[in-house]
Scaffold this active site. Sequence first.
Site, PDB file in Angstrom:
ATOM      1  N   SER A  73       0.804  -1.223   0.000  1.00  0.00           N
ATOM      2  CA  SER A  73       0.000   0.000   0.000  1.00  0.00           C
ATOM      3  C   SER A  73       0.839   1.276   0.000  1.00  0.00           C
ATOM      4  CB  SER A  73      -0.930   0.006   1.198  1.00  0.00           C
ATOM      5  OG  SER A  73      -1.734  -1.154   1.166  1.00  0.00           O
ATOM      6  N   CYS A 115      -7.646   2.279   1.163  1.00  0.00           N
ATOM      7  CA  CYS A 115      -8.688   1.508   0.493  1.00  0.00           C
ATOM      8  C   CYS A 115      -8.177   0.944  -0.832  1.00  0.00           C
ATOM      9  CB  CYS A 115      -9.919   2.382   0.245  1.00  0.00           C
ATOM     10  SG  CYS A 115     -11.103   1.588  -0.847  1.00  0.00           S
TER      11      CYS A 115
END
Lengths: 384, 631
Positions: B334, B389
């Site tokens: 991420s 997300c």
Amino acid sequence: MKMLFAQGPAVRLDLAKKLLLLNWPFLALITAIVLIGIAALYSVAGGSFDPWASRQVMRYCVGLALLFAIAFSDIRWWLQGAYPLFILALLLMALVPLIGVESGGARRWLGFGELSFQPSEMMKIALVLAIARYYQWLPPEKIWRPDALIPPLLMIGVPALLALTQPDLGTAALFAIIGGGMMFLAGVSWFYFAGAIVAVVVALPHAWEMLHDYQKQRVLTFIDPETDPLGAGYHILQSKIAIGSGGFSGKGFMHGTQAQLNFLPEKHTDFIFTMFSEEMGFVGAVILLALYLLALVFITFMALRCRSMFAKLVAGGIGLTLFAYVFINVAMVTGLVPVVGVPLPLVSYGGTSMLTMMIGFGFVLNAHVNRRVTFRQSELGGLW
Amino acid sequence: MRRSKALHYGAKKKPDYVRKQSYRFSRRALLVGGAQAGLFGLLGWRLHQLQIKEASDYRLLSDENRLMIQLAAPSRGSIRDRTGAILAEDKENLRLLVVPAFSKNLPETLDRLSRIVDIPRGARDRVMRAAARQSGYYPVLVAEGLTWRQFALLNVLAPQIPGMQTDRSSYRKYHHARPMAHLVGYVGMAGKEEVDLDPVMRLPGFRAGRAGVEKTFDEQLRGTPGTLKFEVDSRGRVVRELGSTPSTPGKDLVLSIDHHLQAVAQERLKEHRVASIVVLDVETGGILALASTPTFDPNEVVFKVDPKAWGRIARAKDQPLQNRAIRGQYPPGSTFKVVTALAGLHAGVINPRETMSCPGVYRLGRARFRCWRAHGGGINLHEAIKQSCDVYFYETAKRMGIDHLAAVARHLGMGRVYDCGLPGQKEGIIPDVAWKRAHLMEPWYGGETVIAGIGQGFVSSTPLQLAVMAARVATGRAVLPKLVLTPDDPEPDWPALQLDPSHLAAVRSGMFGVVNEPRGTARRSALKIPDVQMAGKTGTSQVVNAYNEHKLSPYERETHALFIAYAPADKPRYAAACVVEHGGGGSSAAAPIVKDVMTEALLRDSAKAPAFVGLSRDEVARQVAVAGDDG
């Protein structure tokens, strides 16, 4: 209309004639040099015929047999066999990296059971014969043509490249010196040599840029050996000390201190001149050099007396070989040129260089015996 | 051959080329002969020079004595950190050598020496081998690191043991050794290929840099050896010196590292099996800390008298010799979303106000890509970064395509090595269509773009690259890392990135949220310094895939934990990246480490302190002289 060669009667000689025609003084001179070498080897071994001097005597005998065999053979065989011999030498050189025997970090040897030999040594002779053969065939009025340069340049270039891949810089340089010298003798225009020199001078700075750092370092080390006193510089410095300490009259036979000290691993081969000069001094060293120079004078005059271009060039080429060996070796041990590992012909211990030189002298004497022989065009055929 | 009839008609006689050539040969043969005689004359002149003019000098050198030449190894330059603390220096080393040529009987000599100095079996064999291999006048190293007592005793006994020699040379001493090991590297005996290139390397105990900056700046640190010439008598004892050229010591090196910060970083990494961290000064690109665990002690490597110690380190579990910070290639996970966000904004496929909804899964054709939790609707860019997300970035990546993403990733300094003096860096992979065709001979698939958007799949990068990326995002400038400080360093002036400042601001605000806002993935790692905040991005990258699942141990299946950060958030000064191999989640394993190291960096503010600039050796010597020789 085709130019015809000067038609002398085809001279046929019998053995008795040949014995008379042979240049005996020259043979005596060679033998004298070999004897000096044997004495030097006796001294290096600390006053013993073992392990080197006795074997050197043997090799000289073998070499002498070969010399006579070649000197009395028919010159036409060699004229016709020059190219096949050259091709054979080339193939053997190309084989070395594939099936060669490694010795001292470089592959230069082909082994046949007990015997081993260096194809590059055979090539030195084959190159001389091939170039001589080429200029015997080349009509003299065509010698100025640029395309006439291509075959001899290939004959020199291909073996030189093969030698470089071994890697053997010394041998490659020797091919270039011998080949270039023979082309000069054959009458190739000054203009080309001047051009080649200019090209080299122009290319040098670029070549320097192409070198790796370590190669540059080697060159610099040669220029100033003090920077590498434990590498190549060490040998040269020790060699200079030994030669210099010999002084004018030398320390006397068997009394060399430096050379006996084992400081040089090559004292009986490449550095034998060092040992000789230490024991015999300036006087001895100059006498040895004078003997070599006398041999060269002999060869030059033999070449001048030959009629055919082939014989002239064979003698001249072998002369160049002898000169290059002696000059490079002595210049090396006295610190004038970098260490390249060239033996002193007829004196250094080692079968290969002795045999190469004796075979070479055999060809010189063959040319001398056949000095009146000329060749018909029909004996030459074309390039083949 | 028929004779041509032309001759009968009194045609012009052709010149006799054969005769001409023969004459030319004679001329040239005499010329060549003359040249040969001339060159022989040159040899004669050389012999005259050696044997008559300089004979007395050479006779002195050879007369009953022998010349001994030794190389004097130069002292190696020291390596310091930015505060001037010494990281590596040369210290005196008392050594015992033998010169085989002077030793009547080498085994016996070694036996006698072993009564004073411990000579292990292996060392003894090594000496015998070396003596057989090289010239007898090369001194061979027998033992080093002797005590003064042994050294004195040997010198007293020297006249009775022919061929032995003692000398005082230097050895390499490393300070702050374990934390600095990967960066500074170590020196070792030269390998065979180097010896062939440079005979100096044959000097007993001469050492060359083998890793780290010791390797990169080896030439500069090494210096050039001098020579010592001695007259020695038949026993090899020095009669007198015959002049020598001094060696030139190597140059010193100053690193941008702060050894204190480095030590803190190393300490914090220790709780994990394999982890690494990089801290950069974003203004200068200076590397302040670059630590990797497990580590080793280079001092154990330097004395390579015992090869076993070396083997122990080289083969230890988890390979302590590997510098993970520049050689570990991990999927950035991420943390790569920062890149995806900037690329998406730059391509114009998203804007900061656009919202998406995250049902916890993303569908592309028949394939399904999961999010780590269902974030619900109304996810804008800020929230997507803050809450990490996946769905938002799957969609972003899909909209712009892989090539655009890869171009921006490279623009942010990823997928390359940096020329900053750290050897052995890995490049990582920033994949695109051309890369896949070249390396795997396969076309690029849409699903691969989707997972690249969250830093998985083919994407991989090193901690150093992640730190550079963080520094570039923080400053908006094309920062490059730097490790060596020199007195005449120019003020760094990195070119601005070709990205819209408003896009950068949007991404930075998301990164600020990660650490400082509710629902930020790393809010537990907020700094405890008043009025100073850190901005960052967590990452958790998957190791397991369908191919290797059944081959891995439970530890090896665990995800890698990553965290990139910069601080202060409003005026960035330091950037950091941390990777904990198989550490679990980025927020739980990597972020706390960065928080502590970053706190330390901010409190020390080592980038602000004026860096130590290497004094010239003369100055150091003068200072020592002024201070008086009190040891």
